[in-house]
Design a protein around this motif. Structure first.
Motif, PDB file in Angstrom:
ATOM      1  N   HIS A   1       0.700  -1.245   0.024  1.00  0.00           N
ATOM      2  CA  HIS A   1       0.043  -0.179   0.023  1.00  0.00           C
ATOM      3  C   HIS A   1       0.667   1.315   0.063  1.00  0.00           C
ATOM      4  CE1 HIS A   1      -3.973  -1.556   0.042  1.00  0.00           C
ATOM      5  NE2 HIS A   1      -3.746  -2.452   1.212  1.00  0.00           N
ATOM      6  N   GLU A   2       1.864   1.137   0.488  1.00  0.00           N
ATOM      7  CA  GLU A   2       2.777   2.309   0.577  1.00  0.00           C
ATOM      8  C   GLU A   2       3.006   3.069  -0.765  1.00  0.00           C
ATOM      9  OE1 GLU A   2       6.107  -0.652   2.216  1.00  0.00           O
ATOM     10  OE2 GLU A   2       4.001  -0.324   2.541  1.00  0.00           O
ATOM     11  N   ASP A   3       3.041   2.014  -1.777  1.00  0.00           N
ATOM     12  CA  ASP A   3       3.332   2.577  -3.280  1.00  0.00           C
ATOM     13  C   ASP A   3       1.798   3.048  -3.949  1.00  0.00           C
ATOM     14  OD1 ASP A   3       5.849   2.377  -3.570  1.00  0.00           O
ATOM     15  OD2 ASP A   3       5.758   0.349  -4.414  1.00  0.00           O
ATOM     16  N   HIS A   4       0.634   3.250  -3.063  1.00  0.00           N
ATOM     17  CA  HIS A   4      -0.322   3.462  -3.688  1.00  0.00           C
ATOM     18  C   HIS A   4      -0.494   4.263  -4.951  1.00  0.00           C
ATOM     19  CE1 HIS A   4      -4.795   4.397  -4.163  1.00  0.00           C
ATOM     20  NE2 HIS A   4      -4.743   3.353  -3.466  1.00  0.00           N
ATOM     21  N   TYR A   5      -1.003   3.763  -5.874  1.00  0.00           N
ATOM     22  CA  TYR A   5      -1.012   4.228  -7.280  1.00  0.00           C
ATOM     23  C   TYR A   5      -1.386   5.557  -7.403  1.00  0.00           C
ATOM     24  CZ  TYR A   5      -5.787   2.334  -7.146  1.00  0.00           C
ATOM     25  OH  TYR A   5      -7.218   2.182  -6.598  1.00  0.00           O
ATOM     26  N   SER A   6      -2.298   6.188  -6.582  1.00  0.00           N
ATOM     27  CA  SER A   6      -2.713   7.528  -6.918  1.00  0.00           C
ATOM     28  C   SER A   6      -1.515   8.496  -6.599  1.00  0.00           C
ATOM     29  CB  SER A   6      -3.919   7.943  -5.937  1.00  0.00           C
ATOM     30  OG  SER A   6      -3.520   7.833  -4.660  1.00  0.00           O
ATOM     31  N   GLU A   7      -0.358   7.879  -5.784  1.00  0.00           N
ATOM     32  CA  GLU A   7       0.607   8.919  -5.913  1.00  0.00           C
ATOM     33  C   GLU A   7       1.781   9.093  -7.059  1.00  0.00           C
ATOM     34  OE1 GLU A   7       2.760   7.112  -2.414  1.00  0.00           O
ATOM     35  OE2 GLU A   7       0.635   7.284  -1.237  1.00  0.00           O
ATOM     36  N   TRP A   8       1.353   8.370  -8.014  1.00  0.00           N
ATOM     37  CA  TRP A   8       1.992   8.218  -9.334  1.00  0.00           C
ATOM     38  C   TRP A   8       1.423   8.880 -10.459  1.00  0.00           C
ATOM     39  CZ3 TRP A   8       7.159   6.870  -8.569  1.00  0.00           C
ATOM     40  CH2 TRP A   8       7.352   6.098  -7.334  1.00  0.00           C
ATOM     41  N   ASP A   9       2.188   9.884 -11.215  1.00  0.00           N
ATOM     42  CA  ASP A   9       1.669  10.497 -12.496  1.00  0.00           C
ATOM     43  C   ASP A   9       1.739   9.552 -13.673  1.00  0.00           C
ATOM     44  OD1 ASP A   9       1.781  13.109 -11.293  1.00  0.00           O
ATOM     45  OD2 ASP A   9       3.654  13.020 -11.553  1.00  0.00           O
ATOM     46  N   GLU A  10       2.386   8.865 -13.572  1.00  0.00           N
ATOM     47  CA  GLU A  10       2.565   7.745 -14.676  1.00  0.00           C
ATOM     48  C   GLU A  10       2.817   6.327 -14.118  1.00  0.00           C
ATOM     49  OE1 GLU A  10       2.230  10.032 -18.220  1.00  0.00           O
ATOM     50  OE2 GLU A  10       2.593   7.870 -18.091  1.00  0.00           O
ATOM     51  N   ILE A  11       1.992   5.229 -14.345  1.00  0.00           N
ATOM     52  CA  ILE A  11       2.496   3.717 -14.165  1.00  0.00           C
ATOM     53  C   ILE A  11       2.587   3.154 -15.219  1.00  0.00           C
ATOM     54  CG2 ILE A  11       1.881   1.851 -12.791  1.00  0.00           C
ATOM     55  CD1 ILE A  11       0.821   3.355 -10.563  1.00  0.00           C
ATOM     56  N   ILE A  12       3.782   2.590 -15.481  1.00  0.00           N
ATOM     57  CA  ILE A  12       3.937   1.735 -16.860  1.00  0.00           C
ATOM     58  C   ILE A  12       4.239   0.157 -16.399  1.00  0.00           C
ATOM     59  CG2 ILE A  12       5.598   1.518 -18.484  1.00  0.00           C
ATOM     60  CD1 ILE A  12       6.005   4.620 -18.581  1.00  0.00           C
TER      61      ILE A  12
ATOM     62  N   ARG B   1       7.375  14.718 -13.756  1.00  0.00           N
ATOM     63  CA  ARG B   1       6.324  13.752 -13.390  1.00  0.00           C
ATOM     64  C   ARG B   1       7.037  12.612 -12.525  1.00  0.00           C
ATOM     65  NH1 ARG B   1       1.514  14.454 -15.835  1.00  0.00           N
ATOM     66  NH2 ARG B   1       1.080  12.239 -16.383  1.00  0.00           N
ATOM     67  N   LYS B   2       6.010  12.027 -11.873  1.00  0.00           N
ATOM     68  CA  LYS B   2       6.481  10.928 -11.175  1.00  0.00           C
ATOM     69  C   LYS B   2       6.149   9.367 -11.796  1.00  0.00           C
ATOM     70  CE  LYS B   2       6.394  10.470  -6.622  1.00  0.00           C
ATOM     71  NZ  LYS B   2       5.425   9.917  -5.374  1.00  0.00           N
ATOM     72  N   VAL B   3       7.079   8.728 -12.199  1.00  0.00           N
ATOM     73  CA  VAL B   3       6.955   7.654 -13.205  1.00  0.00           C
ATOM     74  C   VAL B   3       7.320   6.318 -12.312  1.00  0.00           C
ATOM     75  CG1 VAL B   3       7.405   6.520 -15.361  1.00  0.00           C
ATOM     76  CG2 VAL B   3       7.253   8.901 -15.270  1.00  0.00           C
ATOM     77  N   LEU B   4       6.435   5.131 -12.075  1.00  0.00           N
ATOM     78  CA  LEU B   4       6.809   4.084 -11.623  1.00  0.00           C
ATOM     79  C   LEU B   4       6.474   2.918 -12.690  1.00  0.00           C
ATOM     80  CD1 LEU B   4       6.843   2.456  -8.993  1.00  0.00           C
ATOM     81  CD2 LEU B   4       4.656   2.289  -8.823  1.00  0.00           C
ATOM     82  N   PHE B   5       7.407   1.816 -12.500  1.00  0.00           N
ATOM     83  CA  PHE B   5       7.346   0.689 -13.462  1.00  0.00           C
ATOM     84  C   PHE B   5       7.132  -0.488 -12.593  1.00  0.00           C
ATOM     85  CE2 PHE B   5      10.057   3.309 -15.797  1.00  0.00           C
ATOM     86  CZ  PHE B   5       9.624   3.361 -17.137  1.00  0.00           C
ATOM     87  N   LEU B   6       6.045  -1.244 -13.083  1.00  0.00           N
ATOM     88  CA  LEU B   6       5.525  -2.514 -12.356  1.00  0.00           C
ATOM     89  C   LEU B   6       5.808  -3.492 -13.356  1.00  0.00           C
ATOM     90  CD1 LEU B   6       2.148  -1.418 -10.938  1.00  0.00           C
ATOM     91  CD2 LEU B   6       4.620  -1.401  -9.720  1.00  0.00           C
ATOM     92  N   VAL B   7       6.760  -4.574 -13.031  1.00  0.00           N
ATOM     93  CA  VAL B   7       7.099  -5.632 -14.022  1.00  0.00           C
ATOM     94  C   VAL B   7       6.735  -6.861 -13.537  1.00  0.00           C
ATOM     95  CG1 VAL B   7       8.812  -6.483 -15.604  1.00  0.00           C
ATOM     96  CG2 VAL B   7       9.102  -4.292 -14.591  1.00  0.00           C
ATOM     97  N   CYS B   8       5.898  -7.678 -14.670  1.00  0.00           N
ATOM     98  CA  CYS B   8       5.434  -9.200 -13.946  1.00  0.00           C
ATOM     99  C   CYS B   8       5.446 -10.198 -15.011  1.00  0.00           C
ATOM    100  CB  CYS B   8       4.085  -8.881 -13.095  1.00  0.00           C
ATOM    101  SG  CYS B   8       3.540 -10.581 -12.556  1.00  0.00           S
TER     102      CYS B   8
END
Ligand SMILES: Cc1cc2nc3c(=O)[nH]c(=O)nc-3n(C[C@H](O)[C@H](O)[C@H](O)COP(=O)(O)OP(=O)(O)OC[C@H]3O[C@@H](n4cnc5c(N)ncnc54)[C@H](O)[C@@H]3O)c2cc1C
Length: 381
Positions: free
Chosen positions: A196-207, A335-342
């Motif tokens: 939860h500490e990575d809550h998606y609303s805190e990022w401008d871009e989630i790739i 802009r805050k960009v986060l990458f999620l890889v799975c």
């Protein structure tokens, strides 16, 4: 008479029943005397008290059999367990709960869409099922468990949908594929896949970069954030303005996720690209199938990532006057960009570097490492 009176008194003492003081008369001689009237009254009272006690006992026994603890609606609230056998009140990570298979539909030669039904009393609270979460499923034959991702969370009736792949020598996937509607399996959860500490609303871009069934956690997040609000009775539109980008790779067009998953995502991407962009990749295009126009042939490489990051390629003029050139694209605009890889391990390694020991994140490498992104912006699910 006196003896009778003493007999009654002794019964009263033995049974512990207390008579009101008015039923006991005293004489001038000082010894206890009970008149016929008072003795009869005492007997009547005692009889009615026996009757009352019996009624209470039988009512208790009857209530237990008619409404055993498991059927008592307040039992789980009072005790935290739903039945006398210690079954948890809701689905919990620490205990296995039985659920039934409602449907199992083939979506490709090695994938199926499964629908499970959780008994209503086991449905966990919505606060414990924030995306991204998963459940463990136990293969009862060999007592092995594996995590799987509910695609649309849990609906109000307790339905869970899973997209499950079987591997030729894999255990739980093959076992799950063999399950027929009506059969019972055991699950435990919910477990948080993404903290939860990575809550998606805190990022401008989630790739999000996925391969194969690695799309399932991303579908859950996109369903919660973009699809669910548009459904009848859905909650108010999303609270965040995060833009999502999905780069997904499958081996061939046939192996792509089923249209039940891709359809809603592509529709949102077409109607509102400011919220969602979707790019699909296949290793090779099968000429016999009608592959959709948006399919890219080839692996997700650094060019594909640069494209979605809108990183500018330097022109000859930029190269000559390099001081004017800013290659950072959206990541360079503050802009805050986060990458999620799975996805499969080889794909995670190529995109973000290998995982560390014991499923830890390990340092960021691969394409994202080369582009200069560090562990604060990359998560390997
Ligand atoms: C948080 C999370 C969520 C997940 N969600 C999903 C989901 O929604 N859907 C989904 O399909 N998967 C999901 N997975 C993956 C899933 O948990 C399993 O890892 C996957 O299904 C494989 O498990 P298995 O028991 O079928 O195969 P395993 O027995 O674990 O085998 C896995 C691989 O090893 C190979 N292998 C097995 N035995 C041998 C052998 N003797 N020799 C050589 N190779 C062998 C198999 O062929 C296969 O390639 C998720 C994983 C995580 C961590």
């Amino acid at each position: 008479m006196a003896g009778d009176g003493q007999g009654v008194t002794s019964i009263i003492l033995r049974t512990g029943l207390m008579l009101p003081r008015r039923f006991l008369s005293t004489t001038t001689t000082g010894s206890s005397k009970i008149t016929a009237a008072t003795r009869n009254a005492a007997l009547r009272t005692m009889r009615s008290k026996y009757l009352l006690a019996g009624l209470v006992v039988w009512t208790g026994i009857g209530t237990y059999y008619l409404f055993p603890p498991s059927k008592n609606p307040y039992y789980s609230i009072l005790t935290g367990i739903s039945s006398g056998d210690g079954t948890p009140a809701t689905l919990v990570p620490s205990k296995w709960s039985p659920v039934s298979v409602m449907a199992s539909e083939e979506t490709s030669k090695d994938t199926r869409l499964l629908t499970l039904s959780i008994p209503r009393h086991l449905i966990p609270s919505s606060s414990s099922t924030q995306p991204i979460w998963s459940i463990y499923i136990k293969d009862d034959d060999i007592q092995v468990e594996r995590p799987y991702t509910p695609l649309e969370g849990i609906d109000k009736d307790g339905k869970i949908k899973l997209w499950v792949k079987k591997y030729p020598k894999g255990e739980v996937g093959r076992w799950l594929h063999s399950k027929k509607p009506g059969e019972c399996i055991e699950i435990r959860g919910p477990l948080q896949t993404w903290l939860h500490e990575d809550h998606y609303s805190e990022w401008d871009e989630i790739i999000m970069i996925s391969g194969g069934t690695g799309i399932t956690p991303f579908y859950q997040l996109l369903h919660e954030e973009l699809i669910k609000p548009k459904l009848p009775g859905g909650r108010n539109p999303a609270l965040s303005n995060t833009r999502f980008t999905l780069l997904h790779a499958s081996r061939s067009a046939e192996d792509l996720p089923p249209s039940a998953l891709l359809g809603p995502l592509i529709s949102i991407a077409q109607n509102d690209p400011s919220r969602l962009r979707v790019k699909l990749f296949v290793d090779e295009k099968d000429s016999s199938t009608d592959a959709p126009y948006y399919l890219n042939v080839g692996r997700i490489d650094s060019k594909a990532v640069e494209d979605v990051l809108e990183i500018k390629q330097p022109t000859i003029w930029d190269r000559l006057s390099w001081r004017n050139f800013d290659p950072k694209g959206i990541a360079g605009e503050g802009r805050k960009v986060l990458f999620l890889v799975c996805g499969p391990d080889p794909m995670i390694s190529a995109v973000a570097g290998p995982r560390g020991r014991n499923y830890s994140q390990g340092p960021v490498g691969g394409i994202l490492g080369q582009l200069g992104f560090g562990s604060e912006q990359v998560r390997k699910l």
